[in-house]
Design an enzyme around this catalytic site. Sequence first.
Site, PDB file in Angstrom:
ATOM      1  N   ASP A 161       5.941   2.100  -8.657  1.00  9.25           N
ATOM      2  CA  ASP A 161       5.440   3.469  -9.328  1.00  9.25           C
ATOM      3  C   ASP A 161       5.752   3.371 -10.938  1.00  9.25           C
ATOM      4  O   ASP A 161       6.941   3.219 -11.210  1.00  9.25           O
ATOM      5  CB  ASP A 161       6.083   4.613  -8.895  1.00  9.25           C
ATOM      6  CG  ASP A 161       5.485   6.031  -9.441  1.00  9.25           C
ATOM      7  OD1 ASP A 161       4.381   6.128 -10.228  1.00  9.25           O
ATOM      8  OD2 ASP A 161       6.189   6.906  -9.245  1.00  9.25           O
ATOM      9  N   ASP A 173      -1.294   4.272 -12.090  1.00  5.29           N
ATOM     10  CA  ASP A 173      -0.031   3.754 -12.151  1.00  5.29           C
ATOM     11  C   ASP A 173       0.845   3.616 -10.979  1.00  5.29           C
ATOM     12  O   ASP A 173       2.020   3.271 -11.153  1.00  5.29           O
ATOM     13  CB  ASP A 173       0.551   4.891 -12.969  1.00  5.29           C
ATOM     14  CG  ASP A 173       0.702   6.192 -12.127  1.00  5.29           C
ATOM     15  OD1 ASP A 173      -0.039   6.423 -11.085  1.00  5.29           O
ATOM     16  OD2 ASP A 173       1.328   7.030 -12.411  1.00  5.29           O
ATOM     17  N   GLU A 174       0.179   3.330  -9.707  1.00  3.17           N
ATOM     18  CA  GLU A 174       1.070   3.097  -8.442  1.00  3.17           C
ATOM     19  C   GLU A 174       0.361   2.514  -7.550  1.00  3.17           C
ATOM     20  O   GLU A 174      -0.873   2.515  -7.531  1.00  3.17           O
ATOM     21  CB  GLU A 174       1.405   4.482  -8.040  1.00  3.17           C
ATOM     22  CG  GLU A 174       0.586   5.442  -7.562  1.00  3.17           C
ATOM     23  CD  GLU A 174       0.950   6.521  -6.557  1.00  3.17           C
ATOM     24  OE1 GLU A 174       1.928   6.498  -5.717  1.00  3.17           O
ATOM     25  OE2 GLU A 174       0.822   7.630  -7.230  1.00  3.17           O
TER      26      GLU A 174
END
Length: 353
Positions: free
Chosen positions: A18, A116-117
């Site tokens: 993350d 983003d993850e």
Amino acid sequence: MLVFPLINDTSRKIIHVDMDAFFASIEERDNPELKGKPVVIAKNPLETGGRGVVSTANYAARKYGIHSAMSAKEAYELCPQAVFVSGNYARYQEVSRQMHDIFHRYTDEVEGMALDEAYLDVTVNKINAASAVKIAKMIQHDIFTELHLTSSAGVSYNKFLAKIASDIEKPKGLTLIAPEDALDFLAELSVKKFHGVGEKTAEKLEALGITEGGDIQKSSPQYLAEKLGVFGWELYLKANGIHNVPVKPNRIRKSVGKEKTYGKLLYLEADIKAEVSKLSEKVGMILQEKQLKGHIVVIKIRYADFTTFTKRLSLDDKVDDVYLIDQSAQKLLDVALRDNVGIRLLGVTVTGL
């Protein structure tokens, strides 16, 4: 009482990566003048008449209580000195692709959840490393040295625990939850940390005397299912460390939608239109993050008497533009809206992806 066989696969090695305040960190990296300042990724509410939703905020801004999905107007009220940046989603997508290139050096079992993850299954990996923690450290190092960004990682034997672990030591953290530690860890975990437990569900659980994972572990699955339906059974499994859902590298999404239920009924047309705009903006942001476009816009309206209507509009081109989605949703709203009848739920979805 029936006894359910609980089969727990602890053989896998899962990493959840993350990125730390991803969009805001990219803006800080590319614009050194922003260093140390509270940065909010949203259109400046002073320039939009108060409209707009926060996509993310850096850690300096979060100290003021600013968080994603908050209205930009509220963020401004909490921190007037914050720097509002509209956001460069094409740039964020490019950096996300670079991030995924790094992941694929170690495994092709990568499931991106947003820009983003991502989840990575490194049970079998390209560098033949026995330690998932070692791989997570190498990935964090590569991201920092090559992209000049920081990330947090969680390591465990399933996706549920890996995701929780990645949030424990943010930013720049790395946390391992080993199989032998999982039950003790979950016993002390607040139910609010369990994915899917929102404010209302947390209140229901609290009314049942359930505030921590240990309370769920001591409950019977039948009792939880009776009180919460299928979700109660899912909670029971997760509280016992069971989440046998594999990493899915080729996950195909058929639609992107957001809906909201209102405790206080909406009557004013201006309020209804404003809510549809907020939902449209959220849907557009997700589409851009996921690098998806769709050509069918759908609105959903549930009135005070629980009658529910859906209307859809097919477009000539596939879109991810917030303005075009909102414009289409507003057209549908004009057709579907009933006079002087309160609205308890609104939804906006883009499909035909």
